[in-house]
Every structure is written in C-alpha cells, then in structure tokens.
Design a protein around this motif. Structure first.
Motif, mmCIF file in Angstrom:
data_model
loop_
_atom_site.group_PDB
_atom_site.id
_atom_site.type_symbol
_atom_site.label_atom_id
_atom_site.label_comp_id
_atom_site.label_asym_id
_atom_site.label_seq_id
_atom_site.Cartn_x
_atom_site.Cartn_y
_atom_site.Cartn_z
ATOM 1 N N ASP A 69 0.816 -1.214 0.000
ATOM 2 C CA ASP A 69 0.000 0.000 0.000
ATOM 3 C C ASP A 69 0.854 1.270 0.000
ATOM 4 N N ARG A 70 2.104 1.146 0.407
ATOM 5 C CA ARG A 70 2.965 2.321 0.496
ATOM 6 C C ARG A 70 3.726 2.583 -0.796
ATOM 7 N N PHE A 71 4.166 1.518 -1.460
ATOM 8 C CA PHE A 71 5.015 1.654 -2.636
ATOM 9 C C PHE A 71 4.317 1.110 -3.878
ATOM 10 N N SER A 72 4.982 1.233 -5.006
ATOM 11 C CA SER A 72 4.429 0.755 -6.273
ATOM 12 C C SER A 72 4.255 -0.762 -6.242
ATOM 13 N N ARG A 73 3.033 -1.217 -6.453
ATOM 14 C CA ARG A 73 2.784 -2.659 -6.479
ATOM 15 C C ARG A 73 3.476 -3.310 -7.667
ATOM 16 N N ARG A 74 3.535 -2.601 -8.752
ATOM 17 C CA ARG A 74 4.238 -3.132 -9.922
ATOM 18 C C ARG A 74 5.703 -3.402 -9.591
ATOM 19 N N THR A 75 6.380 -2.412 -9.008
ATOM 20 C CA THR A 75 7.790 -2.571 -8.668
ATOM 21 C C THR A 75 7.987 -3.674 -7.646
ATOM 22 N N LEU A 76 7.107 -3.733 -6.669
ATOM 23 C CA LEU A 76 7.198 -4.775 -5.650
ATOM 24 C C LEU A 76 7.078 -6.162 -6.266
ATOM 25 N N LEU A 77 6.150 -6.326 -7.192
ATOM 26 C CA LEU A 77 5.957 -7.628 -7.831
ATOM 27 C C LEU A 77 7.141 -8.001 -8.717
ATOM 28 N N VAL A 78 7.713 -7.034 -9.402
ATOM 29 C CA VAL A 78 8.892 -7.316 -10.228
ATOM 30 C C VAL A 78 10.021 -7.849 -9.354
ATOM 31 N N HIS A 79 10.308 -7.157 -8.254
ATOM 32 C CA HIS A 79 11.403 -7.593 -7.384
ATOM 33 C C HIS A 79 11.089 -8.918 -6.689
ATOM 34 N N ALA A 80 9.828 -9.119 -6.297
ATOM 35 C CA ALA A 80 9.464 -10.386 -5.655
ATOM 36 C C ALA A 80 9.634 -11.557 -6.609
ATOM 37 N N ASN A 81 9.268 -11.370 -7.871
ATOM 38 C CA ASN A 81 9.422 -12.443 -8.848
ATOM 39 C C ASN A 81 10.893 -12.687 -9.177
ATOM 40 N N LEU A 82 11.681 -11.631 -9.250
ATOM 41 C CA LEU A 82 13.120 -11.816 -9.462
ATOM 42 C C LEU A 82 13.731 -12.611 -8.305
ATOM 43 N N GLY A 83 13.383 -12.225 -7.087
ATOM 44 C CA GLY A 83 13.904 -12.944 -5.933
ATOM 45 C C GLY A 83 13.454 -14.392 -5.897
ATOM 46 N N ALA A 84 12.172 -14.633 -6.226
ATOM 47 C CA ALA A 84 11.664 -16.007 -6.245
ATOM 48 C C ALA A 84 12.373 -16.839 -7.307
#
Length: 411
Positions: A69-84
């Motif tokens: 809710d605080r940051f860009s959900r798009r950016t968060l999902l990109v980094h989460a998928n890279l990490g996964a």
C-alpha cells in the motif's frame, strides 16, 4: 471463450505473467516433493522444507500488505518475482548437483516464503489499477481460469520433466517462469498511487487493522473462510486419499482430483459471463456447495456420487473466490486494499496448518468418516451464517466511484 474487452494492455501482460508464474509453481510443487523424497527418502525432510516456506509467508503477510500500500505494487511484484526466481534456481542447483543438503534448501524455502508474503497482497491490489471497475469481475474470472488450468497442466508437465530429466530441471523451469514473469510485469505502467511515506510500517499495519475490523462485511466473511479452511483442508487433504481408496481403489484419488480440476476450470469460464448484482450473497451460497465432497466421504456414498459432489463443490469454490476478490477490489479503498487483503489472507489461510495438524488425531479419536461429516457441517454453517449480516448479503457489485469505496453505504 474470453473476449478482448478485458484482455487488452495492460491487463493482458499481467495475466500472461501470472499464467507463466503459476504454471511454474504448479510444476515446482510436484518436482520439489519428488526431488526431496528421491534425495533423502524421508517424508520428514519434505515436511521441514514445506513448513520453512509457509511459516515466513504467514509471519510477514501484514508487513507485505503495508509495503504494497505504500510503494508501487508493480515494482514490488517485479522484485518479488526476481527474488523467487533466484531462490528456485538455488534449489534447482542443489537438486541437480546430486549433493542434497536439507539446511540450504530450507533456508531458500524461507526466503521464497518471505517473498510470497510481499507478493500476495500486491497481486490482489494491482488488479484495480489495470482494469476499469466494471471489468473487475471478468478480470478475476480470467485470473481464476489461468490459476485452475495451471493446476491441471503444471503437475502433469512436472511429472514428464521429472521422469525424463529429474526433479531439479522442473524446479529450474519454475525459476525461469519467475524471471519471465518479472520481465512481463516490468512492462506494466507505473502507478501514480505511491504514497511516499517514510518511517516505521507499524502505523500502516495498525491503520490496516482498523480498516479491516471496521468494515463488517470484510471481517465477517474472512472469519467464515477461516472456519471453512479449518473444517475442509485437513479432512480433504489428509483423509480424502485414504477414504477414496476404500471406495474406488488406488486410482480413485487421481480421478477425483481430475474431476475437481474440471469443475474449477468449467466454472471459471462460466463466471466470465455471469453478472452477479450481489456478489457476496451468491458467493457464500455457492461456497456452501464446497462441503459436498466431505459429506460424500463421510457418508461412504461411493465413488460415482463422490465424483459428482467433487465437480459441483469445485464450481462452488470458484464462484466464492471470484466474487470475494471482486467485492474487495470494488468496495475497499485502493490505498488500504493490500493491507485489508493481508489481514484476510492471514486469517483465512492461517487455519490451514491448524487443520492439517489436528485432523489426524481427531480421526483416530472419532473415526475418519465422522470427522469428514463434522467438517462438512461446520463448512456449511460457516458459509451461510455470514448471510445473517445485512452488510454481507446486500453488498452490491456496483462499480462505484473509487473515492467512495469502503464508505458506510457499502457496508
């Protein structure tokens, strides 16, 4: 078939990313089980790896909701998928090396579970950013179809890859799927919704709790799903295979799962066309049909009856899932949607490990079929009792102005 009114940029790219990621994860769940058991032969080791992934996901869900809710959900999902992708690549490398070590695999599972905790609230929150409010129902139906088809195709594909090349390569395919998903997600438009807030996340988490508890239809339905998962998942996953084998032999459980998958896919297609004016009323009534397989198992109704119940029950699950996601996205304010979703997920899915732990002892004490019947009764009660609340049964699927989401008139 699904028309192109919803499947257009940017949602098309998001759907493609989710499909690729879900297919890889469906493959990995099978491959990981086969890989760990093949390397050590100990079911306990597999349980440790699975628990290592689930634990951090539950612990960090509320933090993930606040971050989304605080940051860009798009950016968060990109980094989460890279990490996964990196964590799964690590697991694949260990399995392919032939030198399995439980500790690094468990640590990678911990990291993977933590990333899931951040991705899950963002996934639900980003959909309203990609489609118009009136298209949310169809968008969620398309996502449901993608998820259910992946559940069918993924394990089958994993079985083929594992048989031909080994489980490590199937996990490697999952790693690649996350990286492809990250690339697709990076092409989504940047959201203008970033708050830019700084400092501790604790006030944000508390604000999410206040929003959750003050919205009656949300916490009532979330509590219902807690009971549903508590009553259903343990008896179905633990007792279902054994009781089904008694009814139809060793191949019966595979047939049951196939029929269930067919029901999930069929209803996902139908939901794309249906228009439900009161989604929670329809969703909770449909959810009650999900108890039918437990009643069939408990009553020893026989394999043909069980297959019918499984198909109808799967259709009910699909309706409840699509209507619930749509109701949240249409009626909860965008700036708190991920936090509210994280509380919902924590409450709903937190019941699953509890049910899995207690069902064996309950079956030993009262009998497996008695436990299945009791689970069915609790399931139906949990699904229908929320309809006593006017805020649940009268919630409308009107794509109201986004500034009015969560207003008293919607509760």
């Amino acid at each position: 078939m699904i028309d192109s009114t919803v499947l257009r940029p940017p949602f098309r790219g998001f759907l493609a990313a989710r499909t690729v990621s879900l297919l890889g994860s469906s493959m990995s769940s099978v491959a990981l089980a086969l890989g760990v058991l093949g390397a050590t032969g100990r079911a306990t080791d597999l349980g440790i790896v699975l628990a290592a992934g689930i634990g951090p996901q539950l612990v960090l869900l509320l933090v993930g909701g606040a971050v989304a809710d605080r940051f860009s959900r798009r950016t968060l999902l990109v980094h989460a998928n890279l990490g996964a992708g990196l964590t799964q690549a690590g697991v694949a490398a260990i399995l392919l090396s032939g030198t399995f070590d439980l500790l690094p695999v468990s640590l990678l599972a911990v990291a993977h579970g933590a990333l899931e905790a951040f991705a899950s609230p963002a996934l639900r929150g980003i959909v309203p950013e990609l489609v118009a409010p009136e298209d949310l129902h169809r968008a969620n139906s398309a996502l449901s179809l993608s998820r259910n088809v992946s559940r069918v195709a993924g394990p089958a594909l994993a079985g083929v890859i594992t048989a031909v090349a080994g489980g490590g390569w199937a996990v490697a395919a999952d790693a690649l799927s996350f990286l492809i998903a990250a690339a697709l997600l990076s092409r989504l438009p940047r959201s203008g919704r970033v708050s830019g807030a700084r400092g501790s996340l604790l006030p944000d988490i508390r604000a999410g709790w206040r929003e959750f508890r003050s919205t009656t239809w949300v916490w009532v339905t979330s509590l219902a799903f807690f009971v549903v998962n508590l009553a259903n998942v343990g008896p179905w996953q633990v007792l279902g295979p054994t009781l089904t084998r008694e009814d139809g032999g060793d191949a019966a459980w595979g047939l049951v799962l196939s029929v269930r998958a067919a029901g999930l896919v069929a209803m996902s297609l139908l939901m794309y066309r249906l228009v439900l004016r009161r989604p929670l009323r329809a969703g909770m009534v449909a959810a009650a049909f999900g108890a039918l397989p437990l009643f069939a198992l408990g009553a020893d109704a026989g394999l043909p009856v069980l297959l019918v119940c499984v198909f109808v029950g799967a259709m009910g699950f699909t309706v409840s899932g699509v209507t619930w996601d749509t109701a949240l996205q249409q009626n909860v304010r965008p700036e708190v949607l991920s936090r509210v979703s994280s509380y919902d997920d924590l409450l709903s899915f937190g019941a699953i490990p509890i049910g899995l732990l207690v069902v064996g002892r309950a079956a030993a004490e009262w009998g497996a079929r008695t436990v299945a019947l009791a689970g069915g009764v609790a399931f139906v009660a949990a699904a229908l009792v929320p309809l006593l609340s006017r805020s649940v049964r009268d919630l409308r699927a009107t794509p109201a102005d986004r500034g009015r989401r969560g207003s008293p008139s919607a509760r």
